[in-house]
Structure formats: C-alpha cells, structure tokens
Design an enzyme around this catalytic site. Structure first.
Site, PDB file in Angstrom:
ATOM      1  N   CYS A  41      36.512   6.333  14.695  1.00 54.86           N
ATOM      2  CA  CYS A  41      37.578   7.081  15.351  1.00 54.86           C
ATOM      3  C   CYS A  41      38.288   6.122  16.305  1.00 54.86           C
ATOM      4  O   CYS A  41      37.654   5.393  17.066  1.00 54.86           O
ATOM      5  CB  CYS A  41      36.966   8.233  16.126  1.00 54.86           C
ATOM      6  SG  CYS A  41      38.093   8.950  17.318  1.00 54.86           S
ATOM      7  N   GLU A  44      -8.161  -3.406   6.810  1.00 60.94           N
ATOM      8  CA  GLU A  44      -7.067  -3.621   7.781  1.00 60.94           C
ATOM      9  C   GLU A  44      -5.799  -2.943   7.278  1.00 60.94           C
ATOM     10  O   GLU A  44      -5.627  -2.761   6.067  1.00 60.94           O
ATOM     11  CB  GLU A  44      -6.846  -5.128   8.005  1.00 60.94           C
ATOM     12  CG  GLU A  44      -6.540  -5.907   6.743  1.00 60.94           C
ATOM     13  CD  GLU A  44      -6.779  -7.420   6.888  1.00 60.94           C
ATOM     14  OE1 GLU A  44      -7.758  -7.819   7.537  1.00 60.94           O
ATOM     15  OE2 GLU A  44      -5.978  -8.182   6.328  1.00 60.94           O
TER      16      GLU A  44
HETATM   17  O1  D41 Z   1      -0.833  -6.584   5.861  1.00 63.64           O
HETATM   18  C1  D41 Z   1      -0.559  -7.037   4.756  1.00 63.64           C
HETATM   19  N1  D41 Z   1       0.624  -6.820   4.218  1.00 63.64           N
HETATM   20  C2  D41 Z   1      -1.535  -7.880   4.016  1.00 63.64           C
HETATM   21  C3  D41 Z   1      -1.114  -8.565   2.888  1.00 63.64           C
HETATM   22  C4  D41 Z   1      -2.862  -8.022   4.443  1.00 63.64           C
HETATM   23  N2  D41 Z   1      -3.310  -7.380   5.555  1.00 63.64           N
HETATM   24  N3  D41 Z   1      -3.719  -8.808   3.762  1.00 63.64           N
HETATM   25  C5  D41 Z   1      -3.314  -9.494   2.656  1.00 63.64           C
HETATM   26  N4  D41 Z   1      -4.216 -10.274   2.011  1.00 63.64           N
HETATM   27  C6  D41 Z   1      -3.845 -10.960   0.938  1.00 63.64           C
HETATM   28  C7  D41 Z   1      -4.858 -11.831   0.254  1.00 63.64           C
HETATM   29  C8  D41 Z   1      -6.156 -11.084   0.112  1.00 63.64           C
HETATM   30  C9  D41 Z   1      -4.389 -12.234  -1.099  1.00 63.64           C
HETATM   31  C10 D41 Z   1      -5.068 -13.049   1.097  1.00 63.64           C
HETATM   32  C11 D41 Z   1      -1.983  -9.389   2.178  1.00 63.64           C
HETATM   33  C12 D41 Z   1      -1.666 -10.138   1.018  1.00 63.64           C
HETATM   34  N5  D41 Z   1      -2.604 -10.921   0.429  1.00 63.64           N
HETATM   35  C13 D41 Z   1      -0.341 -10.169   0.411  1.00 63.64           C
HETATM   36  N6  D41 Z   1       0.797  -9.916   0.990  1.00 63.64           N
HETATM   37  C14 D41 Z   1       1.788 -10.055   0.087  1.00 63.64           C
HETATM   38  C15 D41 Z   1       1.268 -10.430  -1.084  1.00 63.64           C
HETATM   39  C16 D41 Z   1      -0.084 -10.526  -0.877  1.00 63.64           C
END
Ligand code: D41
Length: 697
Positions: free
Chosen positions: A446, A128
């Site tokens: 301005c 993703e």
């Molecule tokens: O789109 C994101 N920024 C995103 C962040 C995402 N799609 N999946 C994420 N999945 C996780 C885990 C696997 C740890 C549940 C994340 C983040 N963490 C994340 N965002 C900021 C710290 C971690």
C-alpha cells in the site's frame, strides 16, 4: 591511542593486544556498516585492508584473545562467483529412516543379530533429536578451523569456509591445549524459530525474499556467495558426529559428545543414552511432546550405537550406516477446502494473501488460516477459492499450504488475482522495483504510508524514532496505546497530543511528570527538526538515512523539496542528483503521487516548521550563498563541471544575470550577460580569477 594503533604487532603486550583488537573490531565494524548498509564508505579499500590485516596479525599472535565479534569472523572478503567443490576426506553418510515403532524394533534386532549378541546383553545406544537444518563438515587442523563444507552428495560438497566463520556458535579454535592434528566434526547448521521470524520480518520490510521455513532460510543463508550476507543471518550449529580425525577423543559416541562440548562445540542438550528399545521409544515420545516448544525445527530422532568398535563392526550398506537410523515424526498433513482468499495488510504495508479454509485438525491443532505469502506463491501453487488443498504444520508451528488437489477442483473456478488497491484504505498498492536487481519485489505494498490504518502504528513509531524526529518517550508501545485511544492516526496528530494532556495524566502508567516530559519532547521537535530527518520520517519506501540526507542537501528546505516532488519533472530532478538512480526516483515519485500522502504532509506542515539544511562544505567557502553566473567560453573546465563545483562550494548557479547576482564569471565571447552585469554593476571576473577565488588556481 594513536601511538598504540601504530605499534608493530610483534611489540604489543597482551594487554595492548586486547585493547587493539577491541578498537579494530569497533572500527572495522563501523566501516562495514558504512560500506554495506549505507553504501557510503569513508576510507579507501587499501586503508580498510590494512585495518583487517592488523587485526589478523594480532589474532595470529594472540589466538586466545580472538573476540566473539572479531572482524575475522565477518570475512570482508569479496563475494565469490561460485563455491569451490571439496571432496570429503570421509564420505558423509546418509541415514536410513524408520517410521513405525516396529521399524525401530527391527533396527535393534538387526544389530543384535549382526553382532551375535546374546539374549540379555544390552546394546548401548544414544538417542538425539534430528535437527532439521543442513549438514556440514568442519575441519580443524592443530585446533584451528580451516575448512567448512556442505554435505553435497555426501562425497563432494561446497567450500563454505568463509560463511561458516561468521557463525558465532562455531569456535575458530578448539578449546583444548592438545588438539589432534586433524579433527573433523559434522553437524547441522540451523536457524531458530525466533530468529527465523525476525529475519523474515526484516526481509519483508526490505521487500526481499521471504523464506518458507527455517530450514530453507538456513540453507539460503549458508549458501550466500557474499559471506557478509551470511554474517547478517542468525545461523546456529549443533555437532553430532566426527569425520576424519587423526585421533578420536573417546571410544564412544556419548563420550565424544561430551568432549566436543568441552572443546567449545555446541551439542544438543537433549541427547540421551538408551539401553533398550523401550528407552528409545520413550525418548521419541518425550521429545515429540516437547517439539513445539523447542524453539527450532526437528523432524525426528536419530538413534546411534554408542561404541565405536561396534559401529566399525556393523559398517554400512550402500550409503547408510547399519549402526544408526532416523525415526521420523509423521508429517502431519490434512485436506481441507479453500473457502475464501482474503488479503491482509501488514504493519509495513505489505499485502499478504491468506487462504481461509474449512477448519481442519492438523497434528492436534485446528487450522483455518494459511498464509499464501505473496502473489507469486499463489500463482506458483495456483490456489483458487473452492480448491481442495493439502495443509501441514511445518516444524509443528506454522501452517503451510502444500499443494492443490487438482483432481478435486470444481468447475468454474478462476485464477486468483491480488487486488491492486489496499483493502484497508483504498490507496494504490504496487510492487516496487528492487534497485539492486531491477526486478519487481515479491511484495505488493500500500502506498499510503502515512495514514493507512494498517501501517499507522509502525509509521508513527518510525516517525518519532531516534534517527527521524527523535521524540523520546514515543516508542512502539506508546504509539500503539495512543493509536488505540484514537489520539494518533497520522504524524500531524503527534503535535496535537497536548489536547489530550489531562486525559493522559490520568492514565495508568502516566503521571504529571512523564506526560510533561513527553509533551515537552514533542514541543522541542516542532521547530527543531531538520529537513533530512523530516524526509526520513516520512517513511518513503527505499529512502534510508543516506538518501534522506542527499535529498535534504540538494533541496535545502522543505518548500523547495515538496515543490519539486509535486512538479511534473520530479523524476528527472531526482534522477539528476548524484547518488539517486531512476528506480529510487520512481519510488519517491510514487510516494508523492499518492494523494493520501500529500494530504497528510499538508496537515503535518500546519503543525511544524522544518529546519533548512545547508549544502555540504558550504561553510568556509568564499562563495557560499553567492549567486554566480557563468558566461562565455570556459577554457579550464566544462560549463557543467563549473556549475557542479560552484554548487558543491555552496554557491547558487543562475542562468541569467539579475539584481540578485553576486558574481559573473566571463570567458571569451561573453555576450548579453556581460553587458547586463555591467549595467547592473555586478562584479565580473575571469575564469582564472574564479579559480583563484575558490583556491584551485
Ligand atoms: O540432527 C541431525 N540432523 C543428525 C543428522 C544427527 N543428529 N545425526 C546424524 N548422524 C549421521 C551419521 C550417523 C551418518 C553420522 C545426522 C546425519 N548423519 C545426517 N545428516 C544428514 C545426512 C546424514
């Protein structure tokens, strides 16, 4: 309607509740605008709270009727001093990073080894986009949103529930009949490119802080102590993981995403199942190509093992799960040299310094202009002509200057100083003081609001807009068209458009009818525009509708107003008006001190007649329009009070008695004024009689 408004909540039918919620949303919304935007509330706090309470009570009884624009989403709570800390029920983990394709191969190989999977066994993953926003955790209890927290350090975040409630993407209730008792969702709060650009434009117009990128804007908006500020910001949300849940909706990440979607939580539409490293890398490249057109910032791809049982077996090392990784897009940076720093004047008069650099390719696009935003930003980065600088394209759209390479600075450079005159029209450019903070705005503007060519179209369009001269048919597009033709340069030109009637009729998109309609609309306004609209139309910085009305009611006619503005005592006179502070007074004075503005007003007034505005409540008062003189000692009130009261009833209070005096109010010890009155045959009454006359005895 009033009957319905008083009906006890318990007795409302569903249909009545729907009607009431609609009424309350409109009414509370209106009061919020009066309070927050106009600073002019028309009801007491207690009455306002009652409206809100009724709205909440109805929503509690009929949760399925909660409106998208419900006031309960807009909080109305007082700003908090600071955010409360919240411990996450389950820590919010961080993500390990991959930069090269080989890092992704290693990631999958590690997982296979750890799980002891055989050759040929497929490990299902989900890929993703990695949204470049800020991570939050949302807690629903029995399907109702109860807590929103920032990620913080992963263990402890900040309670931003009130702010989260204002985000339209986030449901107040999960759309399911059988919600789990506890259900935490994690995801990213972000701002779209379009909303970010529009918001920065609004910020710039208000002379407020400009955000460097959508991520900062989202973070700044979510962390507003006053949730009403957050409500005004266009924040969005994508869900991507679960936190503490009493019961998971599915056994895999992919199915969970589908369930979240069904329950009303937005899920990124690009997420995709992958069966191999090849699939994953293909997805990475596909998204990289779509990146610039997505409309929001992403900074990579996240890959996650799909099955929860496998995730559990893999566990995590320190703070990152073994079952997920972020494959970052390379930060696209390049070095170049600043050839020149130029200043551009925007449509609202803001001076923006821009670095012209030797053309350089950053991520496949040639960059040669980089905005430096404002003089504070230039000073902070200490950018000078001749400097070698690192530039990058943020979110692959807007080029940014990251830093100066100081080791490569040539000898003999000078710190950059922004000009204090407008490079387009030569008028003074100033940094106004923000009345709320008492600090200078970051933007230098301005002051030649009315005829600076850079501001002309914006001003002309504002001049003709609904709340100002209200000339239908003279919108932004038309103003631009006439400006390009050279017909419109300043407001006075609007009233000379008749001279171009024949040419206009012959133009594409214009005919006899539309030309006649526009010219007629202009003719009507030539003699029917009241002073308050005239003042608003001038576009004086910081003067909105409320202040324009205040000024108009105070000065009554254009002559008196302008005479005062051009006098040496303008600032004091403005300052003396209830509702106008010294910062505002200063801003107004600066506007009228600019000769370009004065000249433009002179030319305008040759074309139009401004309609006088009466003092408020003058109607029906027995002393409206009367000239009154107070003399002697007043026993029931101070002289200042008597004067203010009389003026609020529409009387003019004079300092000495003349033929024009209608009434003298005399207390004990009255001297020469009393004898003057008697000589001139002016009516003299006592203080008590005065109070009786104005109905206050
Ligand atoms: O789109 C994101 N920024 C995103 C962040 C995402 N799609 N999946 C994420 N999945 C996780 C885990 C696997 C740890 C549940 C994340 C983040 N963490 C994340 N965002 C900021 C710290 C971690």
């Amino acid at each position: 309607m009033t009957d319905l408004a008083n009906k006890p909540v318990q007795q409302l039918t569903e249909k009545e509740a729907t009607k009431e919620l609609a009424r309350l949303a409109a009414e509370i919304g209106g009061h919020d605008r009066l309070y927050y935007q106009d600073d002019a509330p028309t009801i007491t706090d207690a009455a306002y709270d009652l409206l809100r309470r009724r709205n909440n009570d109805i929503e509690a009884r009929f949760p399925e009727l909660i409106r998208h624009d419900s006031p309960s989403r807009k909080v109305g709570a007082k700003p908090v001093e600071r955010f409360e800390k919240v411990r996450h029920a389950l820590p919010m983990l961080s993500l390990d990073n991959a930069f090269e394709d080989s890092d992704v191969e290693d990631f999958v190989a590690r997982i296979r080894r750890f799980l002891g999977s055989k050759e040929g066994d497929e490990i299902a993953l989900v890929a993703e986009p990695k949204i470049d926003g800020l991570a939050v955790s949302l807690r629903y209890e029995d399907g109702v949103f109860v807590l929103g927290a920032t990620r913080g350090d992963g263990a402890e975040g900040e309670n931003v529930t009130a702010n989260i409630r204002t985000i339209a993407d986030i449901p107040q209730r999960l759309h399911t009949r059988k919600p789990p008792p506890v259900f935490e969702v994690r995801g990213e709060v972000y701002m779209s490119h379009a909303d970010f650009a529009a918001m920065n434009r609004r910020q710039e117009e208000k002379g407020e802080k400009i955000f460097a990128n959508p991520r900062n804007a989202a973070a700044g908006s979510l962390r507003q102590l006053d949730a009403n500020m957050t409500a005004a910001r266009p924040l969005r949300f994508f869900a991507y993981a679960l936190g503490e849940v009493s019961e998971a909706p599915a056994k895999t990440h992919w199915e969970t995403l589908q369930a979240l979607k069904k329950w009303g939580l937005p899920v990124n539409p690009l997420a995709k199942p992958c069966g191999s490293v090849a699939d994953m890398l293909q997805f990475y490249r596909d998204i990289q190509h779509q990146r610039a057109g997505l409309g929001y910032d992403i900074d990579g791809i996240v890959y996650k093992v799909d099955r929860y049982d496998l995730q559990a077996r893999l566990g995590f090392v320190s703070r990152s799960p073994r079952w997920a990784i972020a494959h970052k897009f390379a930060a696209e940076q390049a070095e170049s040299v600043v050839e020149r720093i130029a200043v551009y004047v925007g449509r609202t008069g803001v001076l923006t310094p821009v670095a012209h650099i030797k053309p350089v390719t950053v991520g496949g696009v040639v960059v040669q202009n980089v905005s430096l935003h404002n003089e504070e930003e230039v000073a902070r980065k200490d950018v000078r002509e001749g400097d070698t600088v690192v530039v990058q394209r943020a979110g692959d759209v807007i080029p940014q200057l990251v830093r100066v390479v100081l080791e490569r600075r040539p000898k003999g450079t000078h710190a950059y100083k922004i000009p204090e005159i407008c490079p387009v029209c030569g008028s003074t450019a100033v940094r106004a003081i923000n009345p709320k903070t008492g600090e200078p705005e970051v933007a230098r503007r301005c002051t030649n609001t009315l005829s600076c060519p850079a501001q002309a179209v914006e001003r002309l369009y504002h001049f003709a807009s609904r709340d100002a001269f209200d000339i239908e048919g003279l919108g932004e597009k038309t103003a631009q068209e006439f400006f390009d033709l050279g017909w419109l340069r300043e407001p006075a030109d609007i009233f000379r458009l008749t001279e171009h009637a024949d040419e206009l009729k012959a133009r594409e998109g214009w005919g006899d009818q539309s030309t006649a309609k526009l010219l007629n609309a202009i003719e009507v306004r030539r003699k029917t525009t009241p002073l308050d609209r005239f003042i608003l139309a001038l576009g004086i910085p910081q003067v909105g509708e409320t202040t324009a009305r205040l000024l108009a009611r105070n000065f009554h006619n254009a002559d008196a107003f302008l005479r005062s503005m051009y006098s040496a005592t303008a600032e004091e006179e403005l300052d003396a008006i209830e509702g106008i502070g010294d910062v505002m007074a200063r801003a107004i004075k600066v506007f009228f001190d600019e000769t370009h503005n004065r000249d433009a007003i002179v030319r305008l007034l040759k074309q139009i007649t401004v309609v006088d505005v009466a003092a408020p409540r003058a109607v029906n008062s027995p002393v409206a329009g009367k000239v009154v003189v107070f003399t002697g000692t007043l026993e029931r009130m101070t002289r200042a009070e008597a004067k203010a009261r009389a003026e609020s009833l529409g009387a003019k209070v004079a300092g000495s008695v003349s033929k024009k005096t209608d009434l003298v109010v005399a207390g004990p010890g009255a001297g020469s004024k009393l004898t003057d009155a008697q000589k001139l045959g002016v009516t003299v009454i006592s203080e008590d009689d005065w109070l009786k006359k104005i109905g206050e005895a």
